[in-house]
Design a protein around this motif. Sequence first.
Motif, PDB file in Angstrom:
ATOM      1  N   ALA A 193      -4.714   3.288  -1.445  1.00 54.47           N
ATOM      2  CA  ALA A 193      -5.730   2.140  -1.046  1.00 54.47           C
ATOM      3  C   ALA A 193      -5.839   1.324  -2.421  1.00 54.47           C
ATOM      4  N   ALA A 194      -5.550   1.760  -3.465  1.00 54.72           N
ATOM      5  CA  ALA A 194      -5.653   1.058  -5.119  1.00 54.72           C
ATOM      6  C   ALA A 194      -4.695  -0.071  -4.846  1.00 54.72           C
ATOM      7  N   ILE A 195      -3.455   0.415  -4.310  1.00 54.98           N
ATOM      8  CA  ILE A 195      -2.405  -0.264  -4.463  1.00 54.98           C
ATOM      9  C   ILE A 195      -2.165  -1.398  -3.224  1.00 54.98           C
ATOM     10  N   GLU A 196      -2.760  -0.849  -2.186  1.00 49.82           N
ATOM     11  CA  GLU A 196      -2.880  -1.733  -0.932  1.00 49.82           C
ATOM     12  C   GLU A 196      -3.733  -2.926  -1.501  1.00 49.82           C
ATOM     13  N   GLN A 197      -5.027  -2.651  -2.040  1.00 54.24           N
ATOM     14  CA  GLN A 197      -5.810  -3.606  -2.496  1.00 54.24           C
ATOM     15  C   GLN A 197      -5.520  -4.665  -3.412  1.00 54.24           C
ATOM     16  N   SER A 198      -4.739  -4.149  -4.432  1.00 58.52           N
ATOM     17  CA  SER A 198      -4.219  -4.911  -5.485  1.00 58.52           C
ATOM     18  C   SER A 198      -3.116  -5.925  -5.156  1.00 58.52           C
ATOM     19  N   SER A 199      -2.438  -5.160  -4.118  1.00 59.99           N
ATOM     20  CA  SER A 199      -0.981  -6.272  -3.776  1.00 59.99           C
ATOM     21  C   SER A 199      -0.912  -6.637  -2.220  1.00 59.99           C
ATOM     22  N   GLY A 200      -1.724  -5.758  -1.535  1.00 60.88           N
ATOM     23  CA  GLY A 200      -1.480  -6.055   0.082  1.00 60.88           C
ATOM     24  C   GLY A 200      -0.058  -5.424   0.483  1.00 60.88           C
ATOM     25  N   ILE A 201       0.496  -4.465  -0.395  1.00 55.78           N
ATOM     26  CA  ILE A 201       1.758  -3.612  -0.033  1.00 55.78           C
ATOM     27  C   ILE A 201       1.249  -2.338   0.678  1.00 55.78           C
ATOM     28  N   ASP A 202       1.855  -1.960   1.563  1.00 62.67           N
ATOM     29  CA  ASP A 202       1.870  -0.832   2.235  1.00 62.67           C
ATOM     30  C   ASP A 202       2.683   0.459   1.559  1.00 62.67           C
ATOM     31  N   VAL A 203       1.952   1.142   1.042  1.00 66.80           N
ATOM     32  CA  VAL A 203       2.964   2.098   0.370  1.00 66.80           C
ATOM     33  C   VAL A 203       2.699   3.661   0.715  1.00 66.80           C
ATOM     34  N   ARG A 204       2.076   3.699   1.988  1.00 67.01           N
ATOM     35  CA  ARG A 204       2.032   5.108   2.677  1.00 67.01           C
ATOM     36  C   ARG A 204       3.344   5.838   2.776  1.00 67.01           C
TER      37      ARG A 204
END
Length: 166
Positions: free
Chosen positions: A106-117
């Motif tokens: 969630a933190a990465i997606e919120q800061s970058s919009g990148i899906d890292v799942r």
Amino acid sequence: MQPEEFADVLAGNDDYAARFALAGLEPVAARGLAVVTCMDSRIEPLDMLGLKPGDAKIMRNAGARVTTDVLRTLALATHLLGVTRIMVVAHTKCKMASATSDEVVAAIEQSSGIDVRSLDFQLIRDQKATLAEDVQKIRSWPFLPPGVPVGGFLYDVDTGRLTQLA
């Protein structure tokens, strides 16, 4: 031409190069030590252990995890670079030992919009158990010389103290 984004560190390198004193340093670990530790900025591996440049091989990653790449590097270090003992050093207040996968994603997606799942961040639920497992990975890695001492340690970021746990 120096890119503006890196001007500060390139200027720092100019100062470093002007007083550079490591030319001719042998590529082997003079004290026979390899250290696997976290990338956390509060850890200064050489100072923490009373070492100087050239004394040890240092490997750093998020959470001080023993990955396939760390094992590969340790095989090279023990056979070619003078390493005769290995420390795995985790630390207190490690983000990898306190965050959940959902929180990191969630933190990465919120800061970058990148899906890292799809990434495995190798988060740590039980730091002591994970440290013991990672130490055992090294001890059982068949590509290291037999009998290489391997220890697992916890570094306290508030006191600078190191405690052996495995």
